[in-house]
Design a protein around this motif. Sequence first.
Motif: not given
Length: 224
Positions: A101-111
């Motif tokens: 459930s950890s966000p992918e590090e390269s994604l933009p914060l707003p996404f």
Amino acid sequence: MDLFDPDDRSRARRHRGGLPVRVSGLTIDGPQDPLVRDLSFEAPAGEVTIVPCDPGPPQVAIALALAGRVELDSGGVTIAGTHDPARLQELVRVVDVDQVSSPEESLPLPFVVSEELALANQHSGRSNVREFLDARDLRGHWRDRWDSVPAGERIRMLLDLAALDATRQVLVLAGPDRHGTHHREWLDHARKVAADGRTVIVLVNLTTAEALDAAPSASREDLP
């Protein structure tokens, strides 16, 4: 009521009573050796319970077990009197579990914020993301990647976002210390979330647990 105000405690009225968690003799076997062996602890509602464990697969296995998402080899997880895996899945939100459930590090914060709002059954449009970030003075990170935001801020945001889902009364935060944070960056905030009546369980490595004097929070006998 402003759901995006991190200091707004009015929604606590909906959650008083809470859902205590009891783990008894939890054992999960790995390909060769047990990932988790005979783990027992109790997590009262309205509090933060620190559970020491090895990072990596053992930590992930414990988080998934608490959420009813992995088969147990022995022992059990009971939340408010039920141990039905389907019901546990409805009650538990796993937060920042590595590669789960950890966000992918390269994604933009707003996404990332938009996705987490949607998972919490909240409106997730551009204006909703702005409102969430503005409440935390984080609009300046609007164009940043997720991994460019300070780790402490990321953890606090994920806790707040998970707490917006009124159906998930148990939050399991996995390995905040793996980001190199000091416990001061997330522990007090986790306590604020728990003060709403939720049960908050934080899985940390043994070094962090010792620093927090966490031995009474979990049975450390036979921990992997």
